[in-house]
Design a protein around this motif. Structure first.
Motif, PDB file in Angstrom:
ATOM      1  N   ILE A 126       0.867  -1.178   0.000  1.00  0.00           N
ATOM      2  CA  ILE A 126       0.000   0.000   0.000  1.00  0.00           C
ATOM      3  C   ILE A 126       0.904   1.229   0.000  1.00  0.00           C
ATOM      4  O   ILE A 126       1.769   1.368   0.875  1.00  0.00           O
ATOM      5  CB  ILE A 126      -0.908   0.043   1.244  1.00  0.00           C
ATOM      6  N   LEU A 127       0.708   2.107  -0.974  1.00  0.00           N
ATOM      7  CA  LEU A 127       1.522   3.326  -1.068  1.00  0.00           C
ATOM      8  C   LEU A 127       0.690   4.533  -0.616  1.00  0.00           C
ATOM      9  O   LEU A 127      -0.526   4.586  -0.853  1.00  0.00           O
ATOM     10  CB  LEU A 127       1.987   3.547  -2.510  1.00  0.00           C
ATOM     11  N   ASN A 128       1.377   5.488   0.026  1.00  0.00           N
ATOM     12  CA  ASN A 128       0.721   6.736   0.439  1.00  0.00           C
ATOM     13  C   ASN A 128       0.650   7.657  -0.772  1.00  0.00           C
ATOM     14  O   ASN A 128       1.664   8.203  -1.207  1.00  0.00           O
ATOM     15  CB  ASN A 128       1.520   7.374   1.578  1.00  0.00           C
ATOM     16  N   CYS A 129      -0.546   7.833  -1.323  1.00  0.00           N
ATOM     17  CA  CYS A 129      -0.704   8.652  -2.531  1.00  0.00           C
ATOM     18  C   CYS A 129      -1.430   9.957  -2.247  1.00  0.00           C
ATOM     19  O   CYS A 129      -1.903  10.627  -3.165  1.00  0.00           O
ATOM     20  CB  CYS A 129      -1.389   7.836  -3.618  1.00  0.00           C
ATOM     21  N   GLY A 130      -1.493  10.317  -0.941  1.00  0.00           N
ATOM     22  CA  GLY A 130      -2.060  11.605  -0.566  1.00  0.00           C
ATOM     23  C   GLY A 130      -2.752  11.542   0.783  1.00  0.00           C
ATOM     24  O   GLY A 130      -3.154  10.465   1.251  1.00  0.00           O
ATOM     25  N   GLU A 131      -2.859  12.702   1.436  1.00  0.00           N
ATOM     26  CA  GLU A 131      -3.608  12.841   2.680  1.00  0.00           C
ATOM     27  C   GLU A 131      -4.354  14.164   2.604  1.00  0.00           C
ATOM     28  O   GLU A 131      -3.824  15.129   2.073  1.00  0.00           O
ATOM     29  CB  GLU A 131      -2.660  12.850   3.898  1.00  0.00           C
ATOM     30  N   GLY A 132      -5.560  14.206   3.133  1.00  0.00           N
ATOM     31  CA  GLY A 132      -6.308  15.451   2.999  1.00  0.00           C
ATOM     32  C   GLY A 132      -7.446  15.568   3.986  1.00  0.00           C
ATOM     33  O   GLY A 132      -7.691  14.674   4.799  1.00  0.00           O
ATOM     34  N   VAL A 133      -8.116  16.712   3.878  1.00  0.00           N
ATOM     35  CA  VAL A 133      -9.290  16.957   4.716  1.00  0.00           C
ATOM     36  C   VAL A 133     -10.449  17.337   3.800  1.00  0.00           C
ATOM     37  O   VAL A 133     -10.339  18.286   3.015  1.00  0.00           O
ATOM     38  CB  VAL A 133      -9.035  18.097   5.728  1.00  0.00           C
ATOM     39  N   ALA A 134     -11.524  16.568   3.891  1.00  0.00           N
ATOM     40  CA  ALA A 134     -12.725  16.882   3.123  1.00  0.00           C
ATOM     41  C   ALA A 134     -13.517  17.926   3.888  1.00  0.00           C
ATOM     42  O   ALA A 134     -13.747  17.782   5.090  1.00  0.00           O
ATOM     43  CB  ALA A 134     -13.563  15.629   2.918  1.00  0.00           C
ATOM     44  N   ALA A 186      -1.053  13.927  -8.189  1.00  0.00           N
ATOM     45  CA  ALA A 186       0.196  14.239  -8.900  1.00  0.00           C
ATOM     46  C   ALA A 186       1.333  14.473  -7.911  1.00  0.00           C
ATOM     47  O   ALA A 186       1.152  15.152  -6.886  1.00  0.00           O
ATOM     48  CB  ALA A 186      -0.015  15.474  -9.770  1.00  0.00           C
ATOM     49  N   ASP A 187       2.503  13.920  -8.227  1.00  0.00           N
ATOM     50  CA  ASP A 187       3.677  14.097  -7.361  1.00  0.00           C
ATOM     51  C   ASP A 187       4.020  15.576  -7.164  1.00  0.00           C
ATOM     52  O   ASP A 187       4.599  15.943  -6.133  1.00  0.00           O
ATOM     53  CB  ASP A 187       4.882  13.351  -7.962  1.00  0.00           C
ATOM     54  N   ALA A 188       3.668  16.429  -8.126  1.00  0.00           N
ATOM     55  CA  ALA A 188       3.977  17.868  -8.026  1.00  0.00           C
ATOM     56  C   ALA A 188       3.355  18.494  -6.767  1.00  0.00           C
ATOM     57  O   ALA A 188       3.874  19.487  -6.233  1.00  0.00           O
ATOM     58  CB  ALA A 188       3.469  18.600  -9.271  1.00  0.00           C
ATOM     59  N   ILE A 189       2.277  17.909  -6.273  1.00  0.00           N
ATOM     60  CA  ILE A 189       1.608  18.462  -5.080  1.00  0.00           C
ATOM     61  C   ILE A 189       2.512  18.353  -3.850  1.00  0.00           C
ATOM     62  O   ILE A 189       2.405  19.162  -2.913  1.00  0.00           O
ATOM     63  CB  ILE A 189       0.234  17.772  -4.873  1.00  0.00           C
ATOM     64  N   ALA A 190       3.448  17.388  -3.865  1.00  0.00           N
ATOM     65  CA  ALA A 190       4.383  17.232  -2.725  1.00  0.00           C
ATOM     66  C   ALA A 190       5.227  18.491  -2.523  1.00  0.00           C
ATOM     67  O   ALA A 190       5.669  18.777  -1.403  1.00  0.00           O
ATOM     68  CB  ALA A 190       5.276  16.021  -2.950  1.00  0.00           C
ATOM     69  N   THR A 235       6.215  11.497  -2.440  1.00  0.00           N
ATOM     70  CA  THR A 235       5.906  11.273  -3.857  1.00  0.00           C
ATOM     71  C   THR A 235       5.768   9.770  -4.122  1.00  0.00           C
ATOM     72  O   THR A 235       6.252   8.937  -3.343  1.00  0.00           O
ATOM     73  CB  THR A 235       7.007  11.826  -4.770  1.00  0.00           C
ATOM     74  N   LEU A 236       5.115   9.468  -5.234  1.00  0.00           N
ATOM     75  CA  LEU A 236       5.025   8.070  -5.672  1.00  0.00           C
ATOM     76  C   LEU A 236       6.418   7.561  -6.037  1.00  0.00           C
ATOM     77  O   LEU A 236       6.807   6.454  -5.657  1.00  0.00           O
ATOM     78  CB  LEU A 236       4.084   7.988  -6.886  1.00  0.00           C
ATOM     79  N   VAL A 237       7.172   8.415  -6.746  1.00  0.00           N
ATOM     80  CA  VAL A 237       8.510   8.006  -7.198  1.00  0.00           C
ATOM     81  C   VAL A 237       9.417   7.680  -6.015  1.00  0.00           C
ATOM     82  O   VAL A 237      10.169   6.701  -6.047  1.00  0.00           O
ATOM     83  CB  VAL A 237       9.122   9.103  -8.097  1.00  0.00           C
ATOM     84  N   SER A 238       9.349   8.471  -4.929  1.00  0.00           N
ATOM     85  CA  SER A 238      10.225   8.203  -3.781  1.00  0.00           C
ATOM     86  C   SER A 238       9.871   6.868  -3.124  1.00  0.00           C
ATOM     87  O   SER A 238      10.745   6.152  -2.619  1.00  0.00           O
ATOM     88  CB  SER A 238      10.138   9.339  -2.754  1.00  0.00           C
ATOM     89  N   GLN A 239       8.590   6.503  -3.169  1.00  0.00           N
ATOM     90  CA  GLN A 239       8.190   5.211  -2.585  1.00  0.00           C
ATOM     91  C   GLN A 239       8.609   4.049  -3.487  1.00  0.00           C
ATOM     92  O   GLN A 239       8.938   2.966  -3.008  1.00  0.00           O
ATOM     93  CB  GLN A 239       6.682   5.204  -2.315  1.00  0.00           C
ATOM     94  N   PHE A 240       8.627   4.289  -4.799  1.00  0.00           N
ATOM     95  CA  PHE A 240       9.188   3.294  -5.725  1.00  0.00           C
ATOM     96  C   PHE A 240      10.675   3.105  -5.436  1.00  0.00           C
ATOM     97  O   PHE A 240      11.180   1.988  -5.372  1.00  0.00           O
ATOM     98  CB  PHE A 240       9.016   3.770  -7.177  1.00  0.00           C
ATOM     99  N   GLU A 241      11.401   4.241  -5.281  1.00  0.00           N
ATOM    100  CA  GLU A 241      12.857   4.176  -5.054  1.00  0.00           C
ATOM    101  C   GLU A 241      13.176   3.376  -3.799  1.00  0.00           C
ATOM    102  O   GLU A 241      14.138   2.615  -3.753  1.00  0.00           O
ATOM    103  CB  GLU A 241      13.443   5.590  -4.951  1.00  0.00           C
TER     104      GLU A 241
END
Ligand SMILES: [Zn+2]
Length: 280
Positions: free
Chosen positions: A40-48, A87-91, A112-118
């Motif tokens: 499971i990858l962290n692809c964002g956190e937020g508040v609705a 989008a990773d740009a949001i990081a 970012t997604l890429v950092s979790q891949f790395e």
């Protein structure tokens, strides 16, 4: 000795029985190849801002923490990524991305997604399939990172007219699906058509050798209370399809004895292992 001979006969019988097993069974059990693990990858956190958007007339004005999950599956035939998140740009945005409508979700991207891949020693080009639940920005934010992967998307989603420009780059490799799809041909990873949130929404049935069967929701449901009460969000493209898809998911879960993993449900994900830990 008679007992040795009997043992030999028994062993031969066992070998013949194993050889007669269908390949799909052996794969699904994680024996010779097949599905191995899920991250499971962290692809964002937020508040609705106001969750009544997802449950009309209920919990009006109440905010809720959301997460955005991506799932990475290792199969002997290759890697599959389910959803690409925000989008990773949001990081790089110090305050995250504010929604145009304050009732919606103010997203941040802690990693970012890429950092979790790395962290797993992977590059985007290692991914064979990118399958997306649907084409909203919090699920397709990084599709462009995977020009070498085959995109698995419903034809109805791919061809759904977007307000501005096409949703997908037509030059990128894609398989346009019309209904369910057994990704690796062994029953371990199956795309399940669950339209309603969007015209070509889909969910993912995963059969792990130790954890068992999981149904990854996509946005067919956003949090458990809405699932328990079968509520349909106000902005879904089709209310009847949404209800029918939730019933179909419940039927599949009963048949497969599958757990429901809800993409945006923070309370549920707080109890789950995140990458680099994994499920087998
Ligand atoms: Zn979403």
């Amino acid at each position: 000795m008679a007992s040795t001979r009997r043992l030999a006969i028994l062993l031969t019988g066992a070998a013949l029985a194993l050889a007669a097993l269908p390949a799909a069974f052996v794969f699904a059990q994680g024996g010779k190849g097949g599905i191995e693990r899920l991250y499971i990858l962290n692809c964002g956190e937020g508040v609705a801002g106001d969750i009544s958007r997802w449950s009309p007339g209920v919990n009006v004005g109440k905010s809720m923490d959301f997460v955005d999950s991506c799932y990475l599956i290792k199969h002997s035939q290759g890697w599959l990524l389910w959803d690409t998140g925000l989008a990773d740009a949001i990081a790089a945005m110090p305050e995250g991305q504010r929604p145009s409508d304050p009732r919606m979700t103010h997203w941040r991207r802690p990693k970012t997604l890429v950092s979790q891949f790395e962290q797993l020693g992977l590059k985007p080009s290692d991914i064979k399939y990118v399958a997306i639940s649907h084409s909203h920005p919090d699920h397709i934010g990084n599709v462009a990172l995977f020009p070498q992967s085959t995109l698995l998307v419903q034809k109805a989603e791919y061809e759904w007219p977007a307000p501005v420009g096409p949703r997908f780059k037509p030059e990128l490799p894609v398989t346009k699906l019309e209904g369910d799809h057994d990704v690796f041909g062994d029953g371990s990873v199956t795309i399940i058509s669950t339209p309603g949130h969007t015209p070509g929404h889909q969910s993912l049935l995963v059969k792990l050798p130790k954890t068992g069967a999981l149904l990854l929701s996509g946005d067919a449901v956003h949090f458990k209370d809405n699932w328990d009460n079968r509520r349909v969000p106000e902005n879904n493209s089709n209310k009847e399809q949404s209800s029918a898809s939730m019933q179909r998911m419940a039927d599949i879960m009963a048949k497969e004895k599958a757990q429901l993993w809800i993409n945006h449900d923070k309370a549920q994900r707080d109890g789950q292992k995140l990458s680099p830990a994994f499920y087998e």
